[in-house]
Design a protein around this motif. Structure first.
Motif, mmCIF file in Angstrom:
data_model
loop_
_atom_site.group_PDB
_atom_site.id
_atom_site.type_symbol
_atom_site.label_atom_id
_atom_site.label_comp_id
_atom_site.label_asym_id
_atom_site.label_seq_id
_atom_site.Cartn_x
_atom_site.Cartn_y
_atom_site.Cartn_z
ATOM 1 N N GLY A 9 28.436 39.033 -1.479
ATOM 2 C CA GLY A 9 28.354 40.226 -0.635
ATOM 3 C C GLY A 9 28.316 39.868 0.846
ATOM 4 N N GLN A 10 28.446 40.877 1.657
ATOM 5 C CA GLN A 10 28.527 40.697 3.113
ATOM 6 C C GLN A 10 27.253 40.086 3.701
ATOM 7 N N THR A 11 27.457 39.244 4.713
ATOM 8 C CA THR A 11 26.360 38.688 5.502
ATOM 9 C C THR A 11 26.517 39.181 6.939
ATOM 10 N N SER A 12 25.504 38.932 7.750
ATOM 11 C CA SER A 12 25.601 39.311 9.158
ATOM 12 C C SER A 12 26.744 38.561 9.848
ATOM 13 N N TYR A 13 26.991 37.307 9.458
ATOM 14 C CA TYR A 13 28.114 36.548 10.029
ATOM 15 C C TYR A 13 29.445 37.207 9.669
ATOM 16 N N ASN A 14 29.589 37.614 8.393
ATOM 17 C CA ASN A 14 30.833 38.280 7.985
ATOM 18 C C ASN A 14 31.063 39.536 8.817
ATOM 19 N N ARG A 15 30.021 40.317 8.978
ATOM 20 C CA ARG A 15 30.119 41.583 9.719
ATOM 21 C C ARG A 15 30.550 41.332 11.163
ATOM 22 N N GLN A 16 30.075 40.241 11.746
ATOM 23 C CA GLN A 16 30.370 39.933 13.141
ATOM 24 C C GLN A 16 31.615 39.062 13.315
ATOM 25 N N GLU A 17 32.327 38.778 12.206
ATOM 26 C CA GLU A 17 33.546 37.946 12.244
ATOM 27 C C GLU A 17 33.253 36.539 12.771
ATOM 28 N N ILE A 18 32.130 35.987 12.312
ATOM 29 C CA ILE A 18 31.726 34.630 12.677
ATOM 30 C C ILE A 18 32.046 33.717 11.499
ATOM 31 N N ILE A 19 32.560 32.538 11.794
ATOM 32 C CA ILE A 19 32.926 31.567 10.758
ATOM 33 C C ILE A 19 31.660 31.106 10.037
ATOM 34 N N LEU A 20 31.665 31.287 8.720
ATOM 35 C CA LEU A 20 30.495 30.990 7.898
ATOM 36 C C LEU A 20 30.891 30.050 6.775
ATOM 37 N N GLY A 21 30.487 28.818 6.894
ATOM 38 C CA GLY A 21 30.737 27.822 5.863
ATOM 39 C C GLY A 21 29.435 27.278 5.325
ATOM 40 N N LEU A 27 22.367 37.699 2.228
ATOM 41 C CA LEU A 27 23.176 38.896 2.429
ATOM 42 C C LEU A 27 22.481 39.831 3.407
ATOM 43 N N ASP A 28 23.269 40.670 4.087
ATOM 44 C CA ASP A 28 22.667 41.742 4.876
ATOM 45 C C ASP A 28 22.506 42.958 3.954
ATOM 46 N N SER A 29 22.031 44.085 4.479
ATOM 47 C CA SER A 29 21.768 45.251 3.620
ATOM 48 C C SER A 29 23.054 45.779 2.981
ATOM 49 N N THR A 30 24.168 45.716 3.689
ATOM 50 C CA THR A 30 25.456 46.128 3.103
ATOM 51 C C THR A 30 25.817 45.192 1.959
ATOM 52 N N GLY A 31 25.631 43.904 2.156
ATOM 53 C CA GLY A 31 25.923 42.928 1.119
ATOM 54 C C GLY A 31 25.069 43.119 -0.122
ATOM 55 N N GLU A 32 23.812 43.478 0.071
ATOM 56 C CA GLU A 32 22.938 43.763 -1.072
ATOM 57 C C GLU A 32 23.468 44.944 -1.875
ATOM 58 N N LYS A 33 23.910 45.990 -1.172
ATOM 59 C CA LYS A 33 24.486 47.165 -1.855
ATOM 60 C C LYS A 33 25.777 46.790 -2.571
ATOM 61 N N GLN A 34 26.616 45.969 -1.927
ATOM 62 C CA GLN A 34 27.857 45.531 -2.557
ATOM 63 C C GLN A 34 27.566 44.761 -3.840
ATOM 64 N N ALA A 35 26.558 43.894 -3.801
ATOM 65 C CA ALA A 35 26.195 43.115 -4.985
ATOM 66 C C ALA A 35 25.711 44.021 -6.112
ATOM 67 N N MET A 168 39.958 37.524 0.212
ATOM 68 C CA MET A 168 39.124 38.134 -0.824
ATOM 69 C C MET A 168 38.031 38.935 -0.143
ATOM 70 N N ASP A 169 37.954 40.217 -0.466
ATOM 71 C CA ASP A 169 36.897 41.064 0.077
ATOM 72 C C ASP A 169 35.539 40.633 -0.468
ATOM 73 N N ASN A 170 34.484 40.935 0.277
ATOM 74 C CA ASN A 170 33.132 40.708 -0.233
ATOM 75 C C ASN A 170 32.969 41.514 -1.516
ATOM 76 N N CYS A 171 32.544 40.849 -2.565
ATOM 77 C CA CYS A 171 32.335 41.430 -3.894
ATOM 78 C C CYS A 171 33.616 42.003 -4.510
ATOM 79 N N GLY A 172 34.775 41.526 -4.030
ATOM 80 C CA GLY A 172 36.022 41.829 -4.723
ATOM 81 C C GLY A 172 35.992 41.099 -6.064
#
Length: 179
Positions: A9-21, A27-35, A168-172
């Protein structure tokens, strides 16, 4: 055997378009809902026997939401960790050179990270082992965008252009049939 592949699911880095490796964040709150939504979808499928997850926090948090909803076990595999983006880590996805470096297969990302060939080697070896060891089960792999892209190349031929544009979308959720 079917292999299902999903990205955390989405993280704060994903939301801000920051490279996350390699940065290990939740997860952020959106990512928790996606999961949670993905967990419901997988529960409705009623066809997955086991979860094999990256050990990174964002993937495990996604895996746990699914496991709790569906009554599944989680196995972690270090080889499913996200791509090490080297000096690009934590910078904007639009940083000069990042997109180009992603398709230079033998060049380490951000000078100190992994090359695509190194990433493909570890992900392909994980997939080979999953297919060998769980051939009688349907497996859900919970991983990351870079890893999902490599999983796609394992099952489907891709040109350099299609590889660089694949996302791949978050939680696709994608299903691959190994038969």
């Amino acid at each position: 055997m079917k292999i299902y592949s999903t990205r955390h699911g989405q993280t704060s880095y994903n939301r801000q378009e920051i490279i996350l490796g390699t940065t290990d964040i939740l997860l952020d709150s959106t990512g928790e809902k996606q999961a949670e939504e993905l967990a419901k979808r997988i529960n409705d499928l009623n066809s997955i026997d086991i979860i094999i997850s990256s050990p990174m926090k964002r993937a495990l948090q996604t895996s746990k939401a699914i496991a709790d909803k569906c009554g599944l076990d989680i196995i972690t595999d270090e080889r499913l960790r996200e791509w090490d983006y080297g000096e690009y880590e934590g910078k904007s996805r639009f940083t000069e050179g990042f997109a180009e470096n992603k398709v230079n297969f033998g060049v380490r990302m951000g000078k100190s990270g992994e090359s695509l060939l190194q990433l493909a080697h570890r992900v392909y070896s994980a997939l080979d082992d999953i297919i060998k060891n769980y051939s009688d089960k349907n497996v859900l792999i919970v991983s990351h965008g870079g890893v999902c892209r490599v999983i796609e190349t394992y099952f489907n031929d891709m040109t350099t252009e299609s590889f660089s544009n694949w996302f791949m979308d978050n939680c696709g959720l994608i299903v691959y049939n190994t038969d």
